[in-house]
Design an enzyme around this catalytic site. Structure first.
Site, PDB file in Angstrom:
ATOM      1  N   ARG A 302       0.772  -1.093  -0.182  1.00  0.00           N
ATOM      2  CA  ARG A 302       0.069  -0.069  -0.239  1.00  0.00           C
ATOM      3  C   ARG A 302       0.872   1.384  -0.353  1.00  0.00           C
ATOM      4  O   ARG A 302       1.766   1.130   0.666  1.00  0.00           O
ATOM      5  CB  ARG A 302      -1.094   0.083   1.001  1.00  0.00           C
ATOM      6  CG  ARG A 302      -2.307  -1.194   1.417  1.00  0.00           C
ATOM      7  CD  ARG A 302      -2.490  -0.671   2.107  1.00  0.00           C
ATOM      8  NE  ARG A 302      -4.140  -1.857   2.594  1.00  0.00           N
ATOM      9  CZ  ARG A 302      -3.779  -2.983   3.052  1.00  0.00           C
ATOM     10  NH1 ARG A 302      -2.926  -3.692   3.652  1.00  0.00           N
ATOM     11  NH2 ARG A 302      -5.169  -4.064   3.057  1.00  0.00           N
ATOM     12  N   ARG A 338       0.735  -1.022  -5.746  1.00  0.00           N
ATOM     13  CA  ARG A 338      -0.693  -0.544  -5.608  1.00  0.00           C
ATOM     14  C   ARG A 338      -0.310   1.049  -5.706  1.00  0.00           C
ATOM     15  O   ARG A 338      -0.088   1.477  -4.595  1.00  0.00           O
ATOM     16  CB  ARG A 338      -1.709  -1.126  -4.587  1.00  0.00           C
ATOM     17  CG  ARG A 338      -3.170  -0.055  -5.025  1.00  0.00           C
ATOM     18  CD  ARG A 338      -4.642  -0.918  -3.665  1.00  0.00           C
ATOM     19  NE  ARG A 338      -3.756   0.010  -2.617  1.00  0.00           N
ATOM     20  CZ  ARG A 338      -4.952  -0.483  -0.724  1.00  0.00           C
ATOM     21  NH1 ARG A 338      -5.512  -0.914  -1.423  1.00  0.00           N
ATOM     22  NH2 ARG A 338      -4.864   0.208  -0.334  1.00  0.00           N
ATOM     23  N   GLU A 437     -12.441  -5.621  -6.288  1.00  0.00           N
ATOM     24  CA  GLU A 437     -13.256  -4.976  -4.819  1.00  0.00           C
ATOM     25  C   GLU A 437     -14.229  -4.800  -5.123  1.00  0.00           C
ATOM     26  O   GLU A 437     -15.223  -4.133  -3.826  1.00  0.00           O
ATOM     27  CB  GLU A 437     -12.726  -3.985  -4.588  1.00  0.00           C
ATOM     28  CG  GLU A 437     -10.891  -3.711  -4.526  1.00  0.00           C
ATOM     29  CD  GLU A 437     -10.070  -3.376  -3.676  1.00  0.00           C
ATOM     30  OE1 GLU A 437      -9.647  -3.133  -2.849  1.00  0.00           O
ATOM     31  OE2 GLU A 437      -9.432  -1.549  -4.611  1.00  0.00           O
ATOM     32  N   ASN A 460     -11.738  -7.276   1.422  1.00  0.00           N
ATOM     33  CA  ASN A 460     -12.685  -6.210   2.670  1.00  0.00           C
ATOM     34  C   ASN A 460     -13.345  -5.413   1.999  1.00  0.00           C
ATOM     35  O   ASN A 460     -14.102  -5.144   2.717  1.00  0.00           O
ATOM     36  CB  ASN A 460     -11.000  -5.311   3.164  1.00  0.00           C
ATOM     37  CG  ASN A 460      -9.647  -6.064   3.507  1.00  0.00           C
ATOM     38  OD1 ASN A 460     -10.420  -7.030   4.037  1.00  0.00           O
ATOM     39  ND2 ASN A 460      -8.344  -5.971   3.351  1.00  0.00           N
ATOM     40  N   ASP A 461     -12.994  -4.938   0.756  1.00  0.00           N
ATOM     41  CA  ASP A 461     -13.750  -4.146   0.362  1.00  0.00           C
ATOM     42  C   ASP A 461     -14.760  -5.202  -0.178  1.00  0.00           C
ATOM     43  O   ASP A 461     -15.927  -4.186  -0.349  1.00  0.00           O
ATOM     44  CB  ASP A 461     -13.564  -3.221  -0.919  1.00  0.00           C
ATOM     45  CG  ASP A 461     -12.664  -2.125  -0.721  1.00  0.00           C
ATOM     46  OD1 ASP A 461     -12.963  -1.606   0.569  1.00  0.00           O
ATOM     47  OD2 ASP A 461     -11.361  -1.242  -0.703  1.00  0.00           O
ATOM     48  N   ARG A 471     -16.893  -1.805   6.489  1.00  0.00           N
ATOM     49  CA  ARG A 471     -16.055  -2.543   6.990  1.00  0.00           C
ATOM     50  C   ARG A 471     -15.200  -1.533   8.942  1.00  0.00           C
ATOM     51  O   ARG A 471     -14.640  -2.433   9.316  1.00  0.00           O
ATOM     52  CB  ARG A 471     -15.153  -2.683   6.411  1.00  0.00           C
ATOM     53  CG  ARG A 471     -14.182  -1.147   5.639  1.00  0.00           C
ATOM     54  CD  ARG A 471     -13.671  -1.399   4.369  1.00  0.00           C
ATOM     55  NE  ARG A 471     -11.797  -2.284   5.021  1.00  0.00           N
ATOM     56  CZ  ARG A 471     -10.604  -1.859   3.774  1.00  0.00           C
ATOM     57  NH1 ARG A 471     -10.941  -1.591   2.417  1.00  0.00           N
ATOM     58  NH2 ARG A 471      -9.828  -2.517   4.602  1.00  0.00           N
ATOM     59  N   CYS A 508      -5.234 -10.189  -1.650  1.00  0.00           N
ATOM     60  CA  CYS A 508      -4.850  -9.514  -0.672  1.00  0.00           C
ATOM     61  C   CYS A 508      -5.559  -9.043   0.426  1.00  0.00           C
ATOM     62  O   CYS A 508      -4.992  -8.258   0.625  1.00  0.00           O
ATOM     63  CB  CYS A 508      -4.354  -8.924  -1.422  1.00  0.00           C
ATOM     64  SG  CYS A 508      -5.237  -7.086  -2.640  1.00  0.00           S
TER      65      CYS A 508
END
Ligand code: PEP
Ligand code: MG
Length: 594
Positions: A302, A338, A437, A460-461, A471, A508
């Site tokens: 990230r 990313r 995502e 996650n997204d 979240r 990921c």
């Protein structure tokens, strides 16, 4: 009765210790606060001196932080320095002194209150970080004006081991923490990307943030279990809870030891299928530890640390250095970087993003980058230059449609041409991937697959957007469930589309770090899993314990299940020989509500 709260896991580790509730307060300005006309200029001078002094102290703190923790961590103080140079805050205060004959402290208090009231109507994490910085600045300037000493954290925490519980921590308090005394941090607000989470990870202090109003329910000395890996805090735990968590901690440490020994072994299933195990990292410095723990490259780097809280976009050279640092740690393995995932909960000051009603449905991620080509191309140029040093792959977040990939490719091609013309070393070929995502991306996976070199599922997204469950909202944590059949089916669509197109599919999101999640992905046939460094041990063990054939049968059953519980049960049935499901459910904060 114990109180159990789930928040956002911000720094891994399990600790059990008494609470030290920290209610730090900005000093009160005494009543009155008006001066005679002839004293006005003296007040202005006093105010200027206090600001200069505060700036000097912050710079000192910044230099100490840089020495102790690194350059990235030291950047955390930049917003405070910018505030002390902000003419709206400084000249605004001086105007109040001159127009209303106020004392410096009273005028500053007024101005700060006005700033706060502009922001405090929202619970937005970006704004909360900013309020936190403002409180730090206010505290320092007022203490100087009132002749009070700087807040000393040590005096408040004492010598015993404690878990610090606070509404929030200012960055200057966090950098003073001594990990020998403060063994855990639990705060009501914050996100993984907020200042304090980054500092807690750097200091290796387990932390859970975004715990609602936890600090109001904890009394000094209350015993607490804090699990910074699962994001759970238990206040007043039972003896059984403590035993379970001690065991879990012991097990994780044992696994980690084992993995250090196994680090050189391949990440293959029992029936001989390779599943690449890579690491998710947030800072370049985390790459070396990820490698030591057996990561075969980086599945998600990230890059927001380069921009969040900055007054200006980072230059190409600074970015090039950060990306190259990671590639040098993994010279022969993939390093997936990313591009900026801004918006949502991460807002750099220099973009001047207007507040949005629904930031997670707003100007976010690739949308921001494509609208800000200068910033985006600076990042792409640095990435392409670092790609000449190894196997660097570029990944774009929150892709929804093919046009976003096509436009990104156009920028990359133009940057490559520019760099070649300038005589830079750049690779012959580059690799571009899309994070999957959103449900839109998952359902468009067959089309997207024709335009990218790889997919990486951001669970996650994807979970948040599929279920319409925030979240970061601890109140909804029971509903935030990646075992929901809708999420599982979307992930299967992506794996199938990637396989059909012959491109790599990785995962990921956090779900890859969940033993049953990893099992499901192996069964869906993904090529790689990328998890936080603290989860590498457990997931490597899972990969080496299962057979892909069994995992595929489990995935088939999971896809036929109708409820989240049925999905878990279907997977659990096939995992009986390597997982103790009852213990696992109890310790994994797993809320598979039907
Ligand atoms: C994800 O959404 O799953 C992901 C890995 O990205 P982030 O957590 O940074 O949003
Ligand atoms: Mg994401």
């Amino acid at each position: 009765m114990s109180l159990v709260r789930d928040g956002i896991p911000a720094s891994p580790g399990i600790v059990i210790a008494p609470a030290r509730v920290l209610r730090w307060e900005v000093p009160r300005v005494p009543h009155g606060g008006v001066v005679a006309a002839e004293q006005v200029e003296r007040e202005v001078e006093r105010f200027r001196e206090a600001c200069a002094w505060a700036k000097e102290r912050i710079r000192e703190l910044q230099a100490r932080t840089e020495q102790a923790m690194g350059r990235v961590e030291a950047q955390i103080f930049e917003p405070q320095i910018l505030m002390l140079e902000d003419s709206d805050l400084i000249d605004g205060t001086i105007a109040y002194i001159r127009e209303n004959h106020l004392t410096a402290e009273r005028a500053f208090e007024w101005r700060v209150l006005e700033w706060e009231s502009q922001w405090s109507h929202t619970a937005h994490p970006m704004v909360l970080d900013k309020l936190n910085d403002l409180a730090d600045v206010q505290n320092r300037v007022l203490r100087r004006l009132l002749g009070m000493p700087d807040p000393e954290l040590r005096a408040r925490t004492g010598d015993d081991k404690v878990i610090l519980v606070a509404r929030d921590l200012t960055p200057s308090l966090t950098v003073q923490l001594d990990p020998r005394q403060v063994v855990g941090i639990a705060t009501d607000s914050g996100t993984r990307a907020s200042h304090n989470s980054i500092l807690a990870r750097s200091l290796d202090i387990p932390a859970v943030v975004s715990l609602g109003d936890l600090s109001e329910h904890v009394r000094e000395g209350d015993e607490i279990i804090l699990d910074g890996r699962a994001g759970r805090v238990i206040v007043g735990p039972s003896e059984e809870d403590k035993t379970a968590y001690r065991e879990r901690d012991f097990q994780i440490r044992e696994w980690e030891q084992e993995l250090l020994l196994l680090a050189h072994l391949e990440s293959v299933t029992r029936d001989g299928h390779r599943v690449q195990l890579r690491a998710n990292i947030d800072l370049p410095g985390e790459a070396a530890s990820a490698r030591a723990h057996g990561a075969e490259g980086v599945g998600l780097f990230r890059t927001e640390f380069l921009v969040v809280g900055r007054g200006a976009a980072p230059g190409e050279e600074e970015q090039f250095r950060a990306y190259s640092e990671v590639v040098r740690v993994f010279p022969r393995s993939p390093v997936i970087i990313r591009t900026y995932d801004l918006g949502g909960d991460k807002f750099p000051a220099f973009l001047h993003m207007a507040p949005e009603e629904n930031p997670f449905l707003g100007w976010r991620a690739i949308r921001v980058c494509l609208d800000e080509p200068q910033m985006f191309r600076g990042q792409l140029r640095a990435l392409l230059r670092a790609a000449a040093l190894g196997d660097l792959r570029i990944m774009i977040p929150l892709v929804n449609e093919v046009a976003e990939v096509v436009e990104t490719r156009r920028h990359i091609e133009e940057c490559l041409a520019e760099l070649r013309a300038e005589g830079h070393d750049v690779p012959e070929h580059y690799s571009l991937g899309a994070m999957i995502e959103t449900p839109a991306a998952a359902m468009s996976a067959p089309e997207l697959a024709r335009h990218v070199d790889f997919f990486s599922i951001g669970t996650n997204d994807l979970t948040q957007y599929t279920l319409a469950v925030d979240r970061g909202n601890s109140r909804l944590s029971r509903l935030y469930n990646p075992f929901h059949p809708a999420v599982v089916r979307l992930m299967a669509l992506v794996a199938d589309a990637g396989r059909a197109a012959g491109i790599e599919v990785g995962v990921c999101g956090e779900f890859a770090a969940h033993p049953l999640g990893a099992f499901l992905f192996i069964g869906l046939g993904v090529h790689s899993l990328s998890v936080g460094p603290s989860a590498l041990a457990e997931i490597k063990k899972v990969i080496r314990s299962v057979s892909r054939e069994e995992a595929a049968a489990a995935a088939r059953d999971a896809l036929a299940a109708g409820t989240p519980n049925e999905v878990v049960e279907a997977l659990g049935r096939h995992a009986e020989d390597w997982i103790d499901l009852t213990r696992f459910m109890a310790s994994w904060n797993l809320s598979a509500t039907a």
